[in-house]
Design a protein around this motif. Structure first.
Motif, PDB file in Angstrom:
ATOM      1  N   LEU A 223      55.126  47.519   3.087  1.00  0.00           N
ATOM      2  CA  LEU A 223      55.988  46.757   3.957  1.00  0.00           C
ATOM      3  C   LEU A 223      55.477  46.355   5.022  1.00  0.00           C
ATOM      4  CD1 LEU A 223      59.433  48.798   3.792  1.00  0.00           C
ATOM      5  CD2 LEU A 223      59.079  46.238   2.822  1.00  0.00           C
ATOM      6  N   ALA A 224      54.834  47.077   5.934  1.00  0.00           N
ATOM      7  CA  ALA A 224      54.573  46.953   7.370  1.00  0.00           C
ATOM      8  C   ALA A 224      53.774  45.715   7.279  1.00  0.00           C
ATOM      9  CB  ALA A 224      54.054  48.100   8.003  1.00  0.00           C
ATOM     10  N   GLU A 225      54.006  44.829   8.614  1.00  0.00           N
ATOM     11  CA  GLU A 225      53.305  43.862   8.888  1.00  0.00           C
ATOM     12  C   GLU A 225      52.098  44.533   9.928  1.00  0.00           C
ATOM     13  OE1 GLU A 225      55.746  40.885  10.617  1.00  0.00           O
ATOM     14  OE2 GLU A 225      57.104  41.094   8.912  1.00  0.00           O
ATOM     15  N   ARG A 226      52.505  45.370  10.621  1.00  0.00           N
ATOM     16  CA  ARG A 226      51.839  45.851  11.917  1.00  0.00           C
ATOM     17  C   ARG A 226      51.960  47.494  11.527  1.00  0.00           C
ATOM     18  NH1 ARG A 226      51.987  45.367  17.328  1.00  0.00           N
ATOM     19  NH2 ARG A 226      54.136  44.460  16.897  1.00  0.00           N
ATOM     20  N   ILE A 227      51.039  48.249  12.002  1.00  0.00           N
ATOM     21  CA  ILE A 227      51.307  49.769  11.991  1.00  0.00           C
ATOM     22  C   ILE A 227      50.958  50.305  13.198  1.00  0.00           C
ATOM     23  CG2 ILE A 227      50.563  51.891  11.177  1.00  0.00           C
ATOM     24  CD1 ILE A 227      50.378  50.548   8.489  1.00  0.00           C
ATOM     25  N   TYR A 228      51.847  51.324  14.033  1.00  0.00           N
ATOM     26  CA  TYR A 228      51.025  51.883  15.045  1.00  0.00           C
ATOM     27  C   TYR A 228      50.798  53.523  14.525  1.00  0.00           C
ATOM     28  CZ  TYR A 228      52.513  48.487  18.537  1.00  0.00           C
ATOM     29  OH  TYR A 228      52.846  47.371  19.240  1.00  0.00           O
ATOM     30  N   VAL A 229      49.858  54.074  15.017  1.00  0.00           N
ATOM     31  CA  VAL A 229      49.410  55.460  14.642  1.00  0.00           C
ATOM     32  C   VAL A 229      49.562  56.328  15.954  1.00  0.00           C
ATOM     33  CG1 VAL A 229      48.230  56.858  13.515  1.00  0.00           C
ATOM     34  CG2 VAL A 229      48.119  54.694  12.808  1.00  0.00           C
ATOM     35  N   LEU A 230      50.504  57.445  15.807  1.00  0.00           N
ATOM     36  CA  LEU A 230      50.548  58.206  16.943  1.00  0.00           C
ATOM     37  C   LEU A 230      49.976  59.510  16.471  1.00  0.00           C
ATOM     38  CD1 LEU A 230      52.121  57.494  19.471  1.00  0.00           C
ATOM     39  CD2 LEU A 230      54.051  58.739  18.599  1.00  0.00           C
ATOM     40  N   ASP A 231      49.352  60.185  17.510  1.00  0.00           N
ATOM     41  CA  ASP A 231      48.644  61.634  17.203  1.00  0.00           C
ATOM     42  C   ASP A 231      48.580  62.206  18.514  1.00  0.00           C
ATOM     43  OD1 ASP A 231      47.476  63.542  15.973  1.00  0.00           O
ATOM     44  OD2 ASP A 231      45.494  62.887  16.432  1.00  0.00           O
ATOM     45  N   GLN A 232      49.479  63.622  18.378  1.00  0.00           N
ATOM     46  CA  GLN A 232      49.596  64.380  19.666  1.00  0.00           C
ATOM     47  C   GLN A 232      49.943  63.683  20.997  1.00  0.00           C
ATOM     48  OE1 GLN A 232      46.446  67.140  20.215  1.00  0.00           O
ATOM     49  NE2 GLN A 232      45.899  67.173  18.121  1.00  0.00           N
ATOM     50  N   GLY A 233      51.139  62.875  20.461  1.00  0.00           N
ATOM     51  CA  GLY A 233      51.630  62.238  21.619  1.00  0.00           C
ATOM     52  C   GLY A 233      51.096  60.899  22.099  1.00  0.00           C
ATOM     53  N   LYS A 234      49.920  60.536  21.582  1.00  0.00           N
ATOM     54  CA  LYS A 234      49.058  59.530  22.178  1.00  0.00           C
ATOM     55  C   LYS A 234      48.976  58.212  21.052  1.00  0.00           C
ATOM     56  CE  LYS A 234      46.029  62.272  25.290  1.00  0.00           C
ATOM     57  NZ  LYS A 234      46.254  63.470  24.665  1.00  0.00           N
ATOM     58  N   MET A 235      48.828  57.133  21.529  1.00  0.00           N
ATOM     59  CA  MET A 235      48.722  55.986  20.427  1.00  0.00           C
ATOM     60  C   MET A 235      47.233  56.162  20.006  1.00  0.00           C
ATOM     61  SD  MET A 235      50.581  53.726  19.088  1.00  0.00           S
ATOM     62  CE  MET A 235      52.031  53.354  19.971  1.00  0.00           C
TER      63      MET A 235
END
Ligand SMILES: Nc1ncnc2c1ncn2[C@@H]1O[C@H](COP(=O)(O)OP(=O)(O)OP(=O)(O)O)[C@@H](O)[C@H]1O
Ligand SMILES: Nc1ncnc2c1ncn2[C@@H]1O[C@H](COP(=O)(O)OP(=O)(O)OP(=O)(O)O)[C@@H](O)[C@H]1O
Ligand SMILES: CC(C)C[C@H](N)C(=O)O
Ligand SMILES: [Mg+2]
Ligand SMILES: [Mg+2]
Lengths: 259, 374, 233, 292, 295
Positions: A223-235
């Protein structure tokens, strides 16, 4: 495409724990973006911040209102919702003891007026408004195949349908942005595939921006056109699905070897 | 209305028996008083029936009692009264105990022309309409507050020579506040402090402590024995040994039991019904004895008042030679020097029961003196 | 364990209509089926949260169908429920301690806790946090960890991978297999049927309160009907 | 100054009674979220039990107190079994109405059997006043204060240190989960009722002795006050209930000592509302966080 | 009804019972709006009732006319609105039982103030209040308040307050100002309580502060729960059942409350969701049913 939501250096601390640290992101109109990350990364917390359920420690959230980006800081949840931000919840929060129809009608509350006197004395115009709004709700439910369950109590629906109803309820608000928190949780592959089609359809038909959290990669990557990945509160990363799938850091923190 | 009555006269006509309805606080906050009264009523009616009944124009008619509980609630009292006068067709009502429940029944009994005698509704205005005219069907067997309150004020100032008093009144019914008001109005000395308590309170230490440095000569504490008993106890234990003056709500052997005999000293109260006087008064003596036999305890004032209420109705019937309700009402207005347990009763134009008042003195829990106040 | 002709009703709703199956010691057995098929209901009946209407549940030769939950836990059966049911308001550590409620040996409790922390590092980090504020996935891990604290002989897992990140899903399955190696028998419910069947010795397919099919994990994985209905084509 | 200390003593002895009653409320509420309206009436039962065993069987005070605790504990368990257990899966408000019904039943049943008049409690312990620098305190006041504190401590220990205490805490947050880890729900709830009710029984006997007057409605007002105390302190918390009890006792005393006795209860409620506005879960209450 | 009275079928006893039931219906429907539909647990209904009752008593004693009565009605409602706002704005933030205790406290404060005021004649209460609220007036007003409440429930506002009851966070996410709506329901409930109080005072002609204590709030709550939280029809049924039970039990004297209490416990244990649960009588449904039958 104009920016509809702009988040800058968002921070949320719970006591000693920094759940969200210095997160910035942007959504454009009509975009379908996913937010992923390991458990406890802070995704739901970001949603809660964006929709005003909790307030941030620092940072700004701005949202497009006509030509300007206005700040959502210090706005209450219902005010933010009224501006056009709808959401679903990680743990389903339907109005359980109300009918499917009423669930949708409540979401439409701000789209019609029905003066107190008019409704308690049942002026003819009351029935007119009521019919109009009812028709709108019914049409919407029909699109999602829910019109046959219209008079059932929400709590009596199977889990998968409840998730679907939550999305419909969000849509009934005629939002500009829809936030979906793990819409596919607890669904089997078959149902997940269904849901994928559904979300795509929504986005086409209603022209809204969607930001979704999901652990089911089949759905996200489809689905996604773009993805943000978060880890331990940080991008941790940002990019297209294929970029993300290749990203070493993301594989290590989130996707795992098979991902 | 009463469409079935054959006669043109108002009210409930008497049948084979004379029906007396009891509208009483048998549950709820005033149940304690109501149940004492029920005992008095029951005893009176049993006695009357044992003696063949009431003489109505030469024929003896038995009395049947219809007892209903009003839960100490005004709306229930109204409904109970309606049931008594309409369904049960009673000829007269005894009760209720409290002014609040009593006033609630007035519209219904007035419509049906059935008289009521309350053993203990003490508000001065209880028997009066708003215009000041008397309520035709409302009577009482007890004093009204003003009379007792002013008597106590006189006694405190003249007999006890108390120049400064503290007033500590029950604030949960008209009784305490009404008496306190009357006392304050009639009292010539200085009111050094004025405090209130609620029915059911158990701890008066805070108030009593606050009286301690007020240099008072006496405490006026109008209320009922259950609380005043505790006040007496706690006052003595706190080292307050000034006279404590109260009202007929204290005239009960339980007072000394609760306070403890050694504490119940230097305690005074206004009352119509004195065990002292009872020894001289044949009626009272008989009553006291019978009560003790039947219930195995000293007769409380409330039982005595209730007992008298029944006999007042009997007297009215005998005088009028009729047990029709309207007639009974008429008869009640004419009661004069009726020889009751609680003294010689005369009903005045305001349907109040006039009778002599005495102040009893308690020493070591026993009545040691009775002073008549004129 | 052997379940025979199990029937469970919710009021007038007949959710389980006579289900029989068996689990042998040391096995992993999967129950798969669509939403509402009755999987959760079966698990709840085994762990004593629900009273079966009829049928028997035989565990190591004893009928536990009418026993109450605490007795069943005492018998060595531990349940990771759907919806997690961790103790909100208690810290992560207290939650784990509660898991060892019937355990007496303090030393062993300590060891079990270390083991759980070994499996789920993040729980160690959140040790003193109020469990209610954990993220969805963290709560899931806590629920599993708590069940392990009682050193169960039979572990009932209701959708353990729900809400977990892909990397953790693999982890969970690894853990399940590790637990099995330690001699614990496992009854597993999963939406992720492919994964579940691939580690299972045997599986049962459930639909509308009845067993529709059974066999070894591999057999079911290979079955075209199963593939179509539950494995997403 | 003397007067002030005297008032503090007055407030503390009044407060210790509220505290003792509040403990039962707080425990029962904590575990099944039920405002146990009948709690005040259990206290009344305790007082009547004391009255009878002392008068008829000539128990001494300690024996009367302990037996009242046992008897009230049993009553609490029976009430829970008959009236509340069948409603465990019903809306909480239903159980509340049942509790009110039980309360009415006990009050009126006792009034029916024993009459609704106040009666004097046998004075088994001779009252002795101590005078410390002009401040009076009686042996009975001291006894009440000490007994209350001891009972509170024991209670706190039970909850914090014992297995049953842990079971109670588990049940109070999620009873399905509690069952899953092996907690026996019924036993735990019965135990809680037994414990809470025995506190009420102890309070009943002590009050009987202290004030020397008992009646079937005696539980009503203190019952409500004690519940307010539990709420102020943070319902579910044992130290909270104690603190709330003492606070209300002191507050009432203060209001009366400055001559506002007519508004005693009103002031208590004002303070209640103000405290709740500042701390919606009471002073020691845990703010149950809801994760969205 | 009128004809029944004419032919003497309804004596003042039946009338009394009916009027009491009707007034209880007004009270309980209002409380059901707050508790059953808006999900806010209020235990202070008697306080607002007291406001209406005392306003009517004071005004009609000064101006003895039917006009004065209606004016007192309106004034009582206005004071109740103000009081409900003062009580509601701070306390409606509280949840569940905490709210119940706070509202109970507020109602007690109102009662204690009345108990200590001169104009209300203190604890003795007021009597000789002129009777303007005859049974037909009470009946009509009962109908009107019920219709208004039911219409409110079945409109936009009703849906919104129900959603607030179900899930406040989700309702906020729908753009609903939950505070405002909770307050709206609370105020509306308070107004109906004031109306009932006015009728009570004028019909009974006697009021006293003790009539409006915690026990009165509780007895209204009992009607609501017994009928079914969230069912107006149930409220009607429960008010009638309890009204009749109450009258029948008068014959039992001292045992009355013992029987009542036992009945209450048994009813709740065997019918935990109230007599009707959340079921509502609906003319439309009845109509459909009959239509379906006849086809
Ligand atoms: N109210 C709170 N108080 C304290 N800590 C909190 C609170 N809410 C969240 N947290 C912590 O913040 C971190 C982020 O939680 P969040 O729910 O946002 O995770 P998530 O990314 O949505 O995870 P999941 O995928 O498991 O749902 C977690 O470690 C959680 O324990
Ligand atoms: N508490 C309940 N009351 C009434 N019916 C219920 C209840 N719980 C479950 N059911 C019904 O019982 C059936 C089986 O439900 P169950 O929860 O066991 O399904 P499941 O297989 O676990 O589904 P899922 O995959 O969604 O978890 C369903 O039709 C459901 O609607
Ligand atoms: C029995 C008493 C409480 C009655 C009181 N004298 C009154 O008139 O209200
Ligand atoms: Mg999340
Ligand atoms: Mg399930």
């Amino acid at each position: 495409m104009r920016t509809i939501l702009k988040v800058d250096s968002l921070v949320k601390k719970f006591g000693g724990l920094t759940a969200v640290s210095n997160v910035s992101l942007q959504l454009k109109e009509d975009e379908l973006v996913a937010l992923i990350g390991p458990n406890g990364a802070g995704k739901t917390t970001v949603f809660n911040l964006l929709t005003g359920v909790i307030s941030q420690t620092s940072g700004t959230i701005r949202f497009r209102e006509k030509e300007d980006l206005i700040s959502l800081n210090n706005k209450k949840a219902y005010q933010i919702a009224s501006l056009g931000c709808a959401r679903t919840f990680q743990n389903i929060r339907l109005f359980k003891n109300m009918t499917v129809l009423d669930n949708v009608l409540v979401a439409m509350t701000n789209q019609y007026k029905e003066g107190f006197l008019k409704s308690i004395f049942r002026f003819p115009s009351f029935y007119r408004t009521e019919d109009e709004i009812l028709k709108k709700a019914r049409d919407l439910l029909a699109i999602f195949d829910l019109d046959k369950d219209m008079y059932k109590l929400a709590s009596n629906l199977p889990y998968g349908i409840q998730r679907r109803l939550e999305i419909v309820r969000g849509l009934a608000m005629q939002p500009k942005i829809l936030f979906l928190d793990e819409p596919a949780a607890g669904m089997n592959p078959e149902e997940t595939a269904d849901l994928t089609r559904l979300i795509r359809k929504i986005q086409k038909q209603f022209h809204i921006t969607v930001l979704l959290i999901e652990h089911d990669m089949s759905l996200v990557m489809n689905l996604a056109e773009r993805i943000y990945v978060l880890d331990q509160g940080k991008m941790l990363a940002e990019g297209t699905p294929s970029e993300i799938q290749q990203n070493k850091a993301v594989i290590k923190a989130y996707l795992g070897e098979e991902g | 209305g009463c469409s079935t009555a054959k006669t043109a006269s108002k009210g409930n006509a008497a049948g084979k028996t004379i029906k007396i309805g009891v509208n009483m606080e048998l549950s709820g906050a005033a149940a304690g008083y109501g149940n004492s009264q029920k005992q008095g009523i029951q005893m009176a009616v049993d006695q009357i029936n044992k003696n063949g009944g009431i003489n109505v124009d030469g024929k003896k008619k038995k009395v049947s009692l219809i007892i209903r509980d009003n839960k100490t609630s005004t709306s229930t009292s109204a409904s109970v009264a309606a049931q008594l006068v309409n369904k049960d067709k009673v000829n007269a009502i005894v009760g209720p105990a409290t002014t609040n429940a009593g006033t609630a029944q007035i519209p219904n009994i007035t419509k049906a022309a059935v008289p009521s005698v309350s053993p203990s509704a003490t508000d001065p205005n209880y028997t009066l309409q708003k215009s000041g005219k008397v309520q035709p069907y409302v009577f009482r067997a007890c004093y009204q507050n003003n009379f007792q309150g002013s008597t106590a004020a006189k006694f405190a100032y003249t007999n006890l020579k108390a120049k400064r008093v503290a007033v500590l009144a029950d604030n949960s019914s008209d009784y305490g506040t009404g008496l306190a008001k009357a006392f304050k109005k009639a009292y010539k000395g200085k009111i050094a402090a004025s405090q209130y308590f609620q029915e059911g309170d158990k701890d008066f230490n805070a108030i009593l402590t606050s009286f301690k440095n007020k240099k008072i000569d006496a405490i006026y504490a109008p209320g009922y024995y259950s609380e005043i008993g505790l006040i007496v106890k706690q006052a003595r234990q706190a080292g307050i040994n000034v006279p404590i003056i109260g009202s007929d709500g204290m005239a009960d052997p339980k007072l000394a039991q609760i306070a403890g005999n050694e504490n119940a000293t230097n305690v005074y109260y206004t009352t119509p019904f004195s065990t002292r006087v009872a020894n001289q008064n044949g009626t009272a003596k008989k009553f006291m004895k019978a009560f003790k036999e039947q219930y195995n305890e000293e007769a409380p004032t409330f039982s005595a008042l209730a007992y008298d209420s029944v006999y007042m109705i009997k007297k009215a019937i005998e005088n009028e030679k009729s047990a029709d309700s309207a007639k009974i009402a008429e008869g009640l207005t004419k009661i004069k020097n009726f020889d009751g347990v609680t003294g010689k009763i005369t009903i005045d134009s305001k349907h109040n029961a006039n009778k002599p008042i005495v102040v009893e003195t308690l020493s070591n829990g026993k009545v040691s003196a009775a002073t008549e106040i004129k | 364990m052997e379940v025979k002709n199990l029937v469970v009703n919710y009021g007038v709703i007949n959710a389980i209509k006579g289900v029989s199956f068996e689990i042998n010691e040391g096995e992993i057995v999967s129950l798969i089926g669509a939403n509402g098929a009755g999987k959760t209901t079966i698990l709840k009946s085994i762990s004593g949260l629900l009273k079966p209407t009829s049928g028997s549940i035989n565990y190591l030769g004893r009928d536990i169908g009418k026993k109450k939950a605490p007795d069943i836990v005492a018998a060595g059966i531990s349940h990771v429920p759907e919806g997690r049911h961790i103790f909100p308001g208690l810290s992560v550590k207290e939650n784990l301690q509660m898991g060892a409620f019937l355990q007496k040996d303090r030393q062993q409790i300590k060891e079990s806790m270390e083991e759980v922390y070994e499996h789920f590092h993040i729980l160690k980090k959140r040790e003193n946090q109020d469990a209610a504020t954990l993220s969805g996935g963290e709560q899931q891990m806590l629920a599993i960890g708590r069940a392990l604290m009682s050193k169960p002989k039979l572990l009932l897992l209701d959708e353990p991978s729900m809400g977990l990140a892909p990397i953790f899903i693999n982890k969970i399955f690894e853990i399940v297999e590790a637990i099995k190696q330690q001699g614990t028998t496992i009854l597993l419910i999963e939406q992720n049927a492919k994964k579940a069947l691939s580690i299972s010795d045997r599986g049962y397919v459930l639909a509308a309160g009845e067993v529709k099919m059974d066999g070894t994990g591999a057999k079911l994985l290979g079955d075209p009907a199963v593939q179509r209905a539950y494995l997403g084509g | 100054m003397q007067i002030f200390f005297q008032q503090v003593i007055n407030g503390l002895s009044l407060g210790s009674i509220y505290a003792l009653l509040a403990l039962g409320y707080t425990m029962v509420y904590g575990i099944i979220k039920l405002i146990n309206f009948a709690h005040g009436d259990i206290y009344m039962l305790g007082a009547f039990w004391g009255y009878y065993v002392i008068n008829v069987w000539h128990f001494n005070f300690m024996l009367a107190l302990l037996s009242a605790m046992v008897v009230c504990g049993i009553c609490g368990v029976i009430i829970e079994y008959l009236a509340y257990r069948p409603l465990r899966h019903s809306p909480r408000i239903t159980a509340l109405i049942t509790a009110i019904g039980v309360s009415f039943f006990l009050e009126n049943g006792m009034a029916y059997l024993f009459g609704s008049n106040a009666r004097d409690f046998p004075q088994v312990v001779k009252q002795v006043n101590y005078d410390i620098g002009g401040v009076r305190i009686s042996n009975i006041q001291l006894e009440i204060l000490i007994t209350s504190c001891v009972l509170m401590l024991i209670l706190q220990l039970i909850i914090k240190r014992t297995k049953m205490g842990r079971a109670m805490r588990a049940v109070s947050v999620d009873n399905a989960a509690a069952e899953l880890v092996g907690v026996d729900l019924n036993r735990t709830i019965s135990f809680t009722f037994a414990l809470g009710s025995s506190m009420a029984g102890a309070a009943g006997v002590m009050i009987g002795l202290y004030y020397n007057s008992i009646d079937p409605l005696m539980g009503l007002t203190p019952g409500i006050k004690a519940f307010v105390a539990a709420v102020v302190g943070g319902i579910g918390s044992v130290p909270g209930a104690s603190l709330g009890g003492f606070l209300i006792g002191l507050l009432e005393t203060l209001v009366q000592s400055i001559g506002l006795s007519a508004y005693k209860d009103a002031v208590v409620y004002v303070v209640l509302i103000v405290i709740l506005l500042i701390r919606p879960m009471g002073i020691f209450g845990k703010n149950v966080k809801e994760k969205v | 009804m009128n004809t029944l009275i004419m032919v003497g079928m309804i004596d003042s006893f039946i009338e009394n019972m009916l009027v009491t039931i009707w007034i209880n219906i007004i009270l309980a429907v209002g409380l059901n709006l707050i508790i059953g539909f808006a999900g806010q647990f209020s235990l202070g209904h008697a306080g607002f009732m007291a406001i209406g009752a005392y306003t009517t008593a004071i005004i009609t004693q000064k101006t003895v006319s039917i006009g004065g009565f209606y004016v007192s009605f309106i004034v009582g409602m206005i004071i109740a609105v103000v009081a409900a706002l003062i009580v509601g704005i701070p306390t409606l933030r509280l949840r569940g039982d905490y709210l119940a205790i706070a509202t109970m406290g507020a109602a007690e404060i109102i009662r204690i103030i009345i108990n200590n005021m001169k104009i209300t004649n203190g604890p003795a209460g007021m009597f000789n209040i002129p009777q303007f609220a005859t049974w037909p007036i009470v009946y009509v007003i009962m109908c009107i308040t019920t219709i208004i409440t039911v219409n409110f429930i079945n409109s936009r506002g009703g849906r919104v307050i129900k959603s607030v009851r179900e899930d406040e966070i989700a309702a906020e996410a729908m753009g609903i100002n939950t505070t405002k709506w909770k307050l709206a329901a609370f105020v509306l409930g308070a107004v109906t309580a004031a109306i009932a109080g006015s009728l009570h005072a004028s019909y009974l002609q006697t009021i006293a502060p003790n009539d409006f204590g915690i026990m009165e709030s509780i007895s209204i709550l009992i009607i609501v729960v017994l009928g079914g939280v969230g069912s107006v029809t149930g409220t009607f049924l429960a008010a009638v059942v309890l009204g009749i039970l109450d009258t029948v039990l008068q014959d039992f004297g001292t045992l009355r409350m013992v029987i009542y209490a036992a009945a209450l416990v048994l009813l709740m244990v065997f019918k935990p969701s109230g007599l009707l649960g959340t079921w509502e009588f609906s003319i439309r449904r009845l109509f459909n049913h009959i239509k379906r039958r006849s086809v």
